[in-house]
Write a protein that holds these residues in place. Structure first.
Motif, short mmCIF file in Angstrom:
data_model
loop_
_atom_site.label_atom_id
_atom_site.label_comp_id
_atom_site.label_asym_id
_atom_site.label_seq_id
_atom_site.Cartn_x
_atom_site.Cartn_y
_atom_site.Cartn_z
N SER A 12 6.38 -9.31 -3.36
CA SER A 12 6.61 -8.35 -2.28
C SER A 12 5.27 -7.83 -1.81
O SER A 12 4.61 -7.04 -2.49
CB SER A 12 7.48 -7.19 -2.81
N ARG A 14 4.89 -6.15 1.10
CA ARG A 14 5.11 -4.86 1.77
C ARG A 14 6.02 -4.03 0.86
O ARG A 14 7.16 -4.41 0.61
CB ARG A 14 5.76 -5.07 3.13
N LYS A 15 5.50 -2.91 0.42
CA LYS A 15 6.28 -2.06 -0.48
C LYS A 15 5.78 -0.63 -0.39
O LYS A 15 4.73 -0.36 0.19
CB LYS A 15 6.19 -2.57 -1.90
N ASP A 16 6.54 0.25 -1.00
CA ASP A 16 6.16 1.66 -1.05
C ASP A 16 4.75 1.77 -1.62
O ASP A 16 4.40 1.06 -2.57
CB ASP A 16 7.17 2.39 -1.96
N GLU A 17 3.96 2.68 -1.06
CA GLU A 17 2.57 2.80 -1.50
C GLU A 17 2.45 3.18 -2.97
O GLU A 17 1.43 2.91 -3.61
CB GLU A 17 1.82 3.82 -0.63
N ASN A 18 3.48 3.80 -3.53
CA ASN A 18 3.46 4.14 -4.96
C ASN A 18 3.61 2.91 -5.85
O ASN A 18 3.41 2.99 -7.06
CB ASN A 18 4.56 5.14 -5.30
N LEU A 19 3.99 1.78 -5.25
CA LEU A 19 4.21 0.57 -6.03
C LEU A 19 3.13 -0.49 -5.79
O LEU A 19 3.24 -1.60 -6.29
CB LEU A 19 5.58 -0.01 -5.72
N LYS A 72 7.41 7.31 -9.89
CA LYS A 72 7.49 6.23 -8.91
C LYS A 72 8.95 5.82 -8.72
O LYS A 72 9.77 6.03 -9.61
CB LYS A 72 6.65 5.03 -9.36
N PRO A 73 9.29 5.24 -7.57
CA PRO A 73 10.67 4.85 -7.30
C PRO A 73 11.08 3.59 -8.06
O PRO A 73 11.23 2.51 -7.49
CB PRO A 73 10.68 4.63 -5.78
#
Length: 91
Positions: A12, A14-19, A72-73
């Motif tokens: 992935s 493109r992902k949440d910046e926390n990941l 984190k999510p």
């Protein structure tokens, strides 16, 4: 926690910046005799696991309690690589 075997990876970009920097692995749940179950989970790797390794996966709010996944999510995290199981009672 669940016992599982890493059977693949998820890419992935493109992902949440926390990941950012997180590695996602596909884990198939195992019985105690290492026979596979039907269920799989996508888990963030916090210990450097790889395909073919037997691992322990924490799920739910516990998955957010490792150093890497804190706040984190994340719903599932690989938090240990299993070296050996000692099962005293056979089913």
């Amino acid at each position: 926690m669940i016992l599982g075997k890493v059977i693949g990876t998820v890419w992935s970009t493109r992902k949440d910046e926390n990941l950012v920097g997180a590695k996602f692995l596909i884990v198939r749940q195992l019985n105690l005799d290492y026979t596979p179950k039907d269920s799989t989970v996508i888990a963030v790797d916090s210990v450097g696991a790889g395909v073919g390794e037997i691992v322990l996966v924490a799920q739910g709010s516990s998955a957010r309690q490792t150093t890497f996944t804190h706040n984190k999510p994340v719903d599932a995290v690989i938090m240990a690589i299993v070296d050996k199981l000692d099962v005293a009672i056979k089913e």
